[in-house]
Design a protein around this motif. Structure first.
Motif, PDB file in Angstrom:
ATOM      1  N   TRP A 289       0.830  -1.206   0.000  1.00  0.00           N
ATOM      2  CA  TRP A 289       0.000   0.000   0.000  1.00  0.00           C
ATOM      3  C   TRP A 289       0.864   1.256   0.000  1.00  0.00           C
ATOM      4  CZ3 TRP A 289      -5.075  -1.359  -0.255  1.00  0.00           C
ATOM      5  CH2 TRP A 289      -5.400  -2.650   0.165  1.00  0.00           C
ATOM      6  N   SER A 290       0.338   2.316  -0.602  1.00  0.00           N
ATOM      7  CA  SER A 290       0.905   3.657  -0.470  1.00  0.00           C
ATOM      8  C   SER A 290       0.063   4.387   0.565  1.00  0.00           C
ATOM      9  CB  SER A 290       0.848   4.408  -1.799  1.00  0.00           C
ATOM     10  OG  SER A 290       1.625   3.743  -2.781  1.00  0.00           O
ATOM     11  N   VAL A 291       0.721   5.054   1.510  1.00  0.00           N
ATOM     12  CA  VAL A 291       0.017   5.684   2.629  1.00  0.00           C
ATOM     13  C   VAL A 291       0.265   7.183   2.625  1.00  0.00           C
ATOM     14  CG1 VAL A 291      -0.309   5.716   5.126  1.00  0.00           C
ATOM     15  CG2 VAL A 291       0.324   3.571   3.984  1.00  0.00           C
ATOM     16  N   GLY A 292      -0.806   7.963   2.580  1.00  0.00           N
ATOM     17  CA  GLY A 292      -0.708   9.409   2.615  1.00  0.00           C
ATOM     18  C   GLY A 292      -1.394   9.968   3.850  1.00  0.00           C
ATOM     19  N   ILE A 293      -0.667  10.792   4.606  1.00  0.00           N
ATOM     20  CA  ILE A 293      -1.223  11.421   5.797  1.00  0.00           C
ATOM     21  C   ILE A 293      -1.425  12.901   5.505  1.00  0.00           C
ATOM     22  CG2 ILE A 293      -0.886  11.911   8.256  1.00  0.00           C
ATOM     23  CD1 ILE A 293       1.093   9.566   8.334  1.00  0.00           C
ATOM     24  N   GLY A 294      -2.646  13.383   5.682  1.00  0.00           N
ATOM     25  CA  GLY A 294      -2.951  14.794   5.493  1.00  0.00           C
ATOM     26  C   GLY A 294      -3.324  15.426   6.812  1.00  0.00           C
ATOM     27  N   VAL A 295      -2.762  16.600   7.089  1.00  0.00           N
ATOM     28  CA  VAL A 295      -3.044  17.300   8.345  1.00  0.00           C
ATOM     29  C   VAL A 295      -3.591  18.685   8.011  1.00  0.00           C
ATOM     30  CG1 VAL A 295      -2.139  18.020  10.577  1.00  0.00           C
ATOM     31  CG2 VAL A 295      -1.088  16.082   9.378  1.00  0.00           C
ATOM     32  N   GLY A 296      -4.725  19.010   8.591  1.00  0.00           N
ATOM     33  CA  GLY A 296      -5.336  20.304   8.318  1.00  0.00           C
ATOM     34  C   GLY A 296      -6.719  20.373   8.932  1.00  0.00           C
ATOM     35  N   SER A 297      -7.434  21.413   8.613  1.00  0.00           N
ATOM     36  CA  SER A 297      -8.788  21.560   9.120  1.00  0.00           C
ATOM     37  C   SER A 297      -9.752  20.748   8.254  1.00  0.00           C
ATOM     38  CB  SER A 297      -9.194  23.035   9.118  1.00  0.00           C
ATOM     39  OG  SER A 297      -9.114  23.566   7.798  1.00  0.00           O
ATOM     40  N   VAL A 298     -10.929  20.470   8.812  1.00  0.00           N
ATOM     41  CA  VAL A 298     -11.991  19.796   8.073  1.00  0.00           C
ATOM     42  C   VAL A 298     -13.280  20.587   8.261  1.00  0.00           C
ATOM     43  CG1 VAL A 298     -10.946  17.505   8.337  1.00  0.00           C
ATOM     44  CG2 VAL A 298     -12.614  18.293  10.021  1.00  0.00           C
TER      45      VAL A 298
ATOM     46  N   PRO B  53      -9.316  21.036   3.925  1.00  0.00           N
ATOM     47  CA  PRO B  53      -7.896  20.951   3.573  1.00  0.00           C
ATOM     48  C   PRO B  53      -7.224  19.649   3.972  1.00  0.00           C
ATOM     49  CG  PRO B  53      -8.393  23.131   4.424  1.00  0.00           C
ATOM     50  CD  PRO B  53      -9.632  22.312   4.631  1.00  0.00           C
ATOM     51  N   ALA B  54      -7.597  19.052   5.116  1.00  0.00           N
ATOM     52  CA  ALA B  54      -6.953  17.802   5.540  1.00  0.00           C
ATOM     53  C   ALA B  54      -7.140  16.711   4.500  1.00  0.00           C
ATOM     54  CB  ALA B  54      -7.501  17.345   6.888  1.00  0.00           C
ATOM     55  N   PHE B  55      -8.310  16.667   3.879  1.00  0.00           N
ATOM     56  CA  PHE B  55      -8.577  15.666   2.840  1.00  0.00           C
ATOM     57  C   PHE B  55      -7.747  15.962   1.593  1.00  0.00           C
ATOM     58  CE2 PHE B  55     -12.239  15.373   5.599  1.00  0.00           C
ATOM     59  CZ  PHE B  55     -12.517  14.012   5.629  1.00  0.00           C
ATOM     60  N   GLU B  56      -7.608  17.240   1.282  1.00  0.00           N
ATOM     61  CA  GLU B  56      -6.810  17.623   0.117  1.00  0.00           C
ATOM     62  C   GLU B  56      -5.327  17.312   0.345  1.00  0.00           C
ATOM     63  OE1 GLU B  56      -7.759  21.728  -0.371  1.00  0.00           O
ATOM     64  OE2 GLU B  56      -9.922  21.338  -0.499  1.00  0.00           O
ATOM     65  N   TYR B  57      -4.844  17.565   1.544  1.00  0.00           N
ATOM     66  CA  TYR B  57      -3.455  17.240   1.865  1.00  0.00           C
ATOM     67  C   TYR B  57      -3.218  15.727   1.808  1.00  0.00           C
ATOM     68  CZ  TYR B  57      -2.371  22.023   3.451  1.00  0.00           C
ATOM     69  OH  TYR B  57      -2.132  23.368   3.503  1.00  0.00           O
ATOM     70  N   ALA B  58      -4.190  14.959   2.261  1.00  0.00           N
ATOM     71  CA  ALA B  58      -4.058  13.497   2.215  1.00  0.00           C
ATOM     72  C   ALA B  58      -3.971  13.011   0.776  1.00  0.00           C
ATOM     73  CB  ALA B  58      -5.221  12.831   2.941  1.00  0.00           C
ATOM     74  N   ARG B  59      -4.714  13.637  -0.119  1.00  0.00           N
ATOM     75  CA  ARG B  59      -4.662  13.288  -1.536  1.00  0.00           C
ATOM     76  C   ARG B  59      -3.283  13.574  -2.100  1.00  0.00           C
ATOM     77  NH1 ARG B  59      -5.632  10.070  -4.680  1.00  0.00           N
ATOM     78  NH2 ARG B  59      -7.704   9.971  -3.734  1.00  0.00           N
ATOM     79  N   ASP B  60      -2.743  14.738  -1.782  1.00  0.00           N
ATOM     80  CA  ASP B  60      -1.389  15.076  -2.227  1.00  0.00           C
ATOM     81  C   ASP B  60      -0.374  14.076  -1.680  1.00  0.00           C
ATOM     82  OD1 ASP B  60       0.802  17.102  -3.140  1.00  0.00           O
ATOM     83  OD2 ASP B  60       1.211  16.797  -1.011  1.00  0.00           O
ATOM     84  N   ALA B  61      -0.520  13.736  -0.391  1.00  0.00           N
ATOM     85  CA  ALA B  61       0.445  12.850   0.261  1.00  0.00           C
ATOM     86  C   ALA B  61       0.441  11.451  -0.345  1.00  0.00           C
ATOM     87  CB  ALA B  61       0.167  12.781   1.758  1.00  0.00           C
TER      88      ALA B  61
END
Length: 201
Positions: free
Chosen positions: A66-75, A89-97
């Motif tokens: 698996w590839s694992v992306g952690i996003g940190v931010g507001s929801v 933003p947290a979901f968007e950061y997770a997508r980038d990660a």
């Protein structure tokens, strides 16, 4: 808030492993919003506890599947009951990660606002690589220690000397990695909590 997005690697050339992973994660980890399949072979969950998020991310990345992306931010609040309906933003950061994680040897990446994200990502990627490069014998001893066994108990369980157990733990950097994971988890927790006060520039 912490959002973790996980995507199956090489899914086109192998069976779908999403359902089995969803079952394991639901059993082993407590989430603010549990993991759900969001699209294809991708799943997503939401966490408030940085320590849990770190342990889970390293656990899943270690499988190599698996590839694992952690996003940190507001929801956006109030959060919907379904994870896949979440926004912010947290979901968007997770997508980038998760997209960046696909191109790393650690299979893990972290994104968020400010400089703290880069530091945390570097720490987690080092931990993921240490985990991946341990020998089977080192991993076997380390897993038992992580469950609370003493070195003497591990030695008895594996039918080897206590000195051999110590050597396996030393070669696998078990105590050092455990300490760094604990520090990273607490740092992620603090970093995530600052999002309640507004994201840093």
């Amino acid at each position: 808030m912490i959002v973790i997005t996980i995507d199956q690697r090489k899914s086109r050339s192998g069976p779908d492993k999403v359902e089995s992973l969803l079952s394991r994660l639901a059993s082993d980890y407590e989430a603010t919003r549990g993991f759900e399949r969001t699209a294809g072979d991708e799943i997503q969950g939401v966490f408030e506890d940085g320590t849990v998020a770190v342990i889970l991310a390293l656990d899943v990345a270690h499988t190599g599947e698996w590839s694992v992306g952690i996003g940190v931010g507001s929801v956006q609040t109030p959060m919907p009951r379904e994870t896949r309906a979440g926004r912010g933003p947290a979901f968007e950061y997770a997508r980038d990660a998760v997209e960046r994680a696909k191109n790393t040897s650690a299979s893990l990446a972290l994104s968020g606002p400010g400089d703290e994200a880069e530091r945390l990502e570097a720490e987690l990627q080092i931990l993921a690589l240490v985990n991946a490069r341990r020998t089977d014998s080192s991993a076997e001893a380390g897993i038992l220690v992580s469950k609370g066994l003493t070195q003497r108990q591990v030695a008895a369980s594996l039918e080897i000397s206590q000195q051999a157990v110590s050597a396996r733990l030393t070669s696998g950097l078990w105590y050092e990695a455990a300490r760094l994971a604990d520090v990273a988890g607490r740092a992620l927790d603090s970093y995530s909590m600052t999002m309640d006060e507004g994201e840093p520039a």
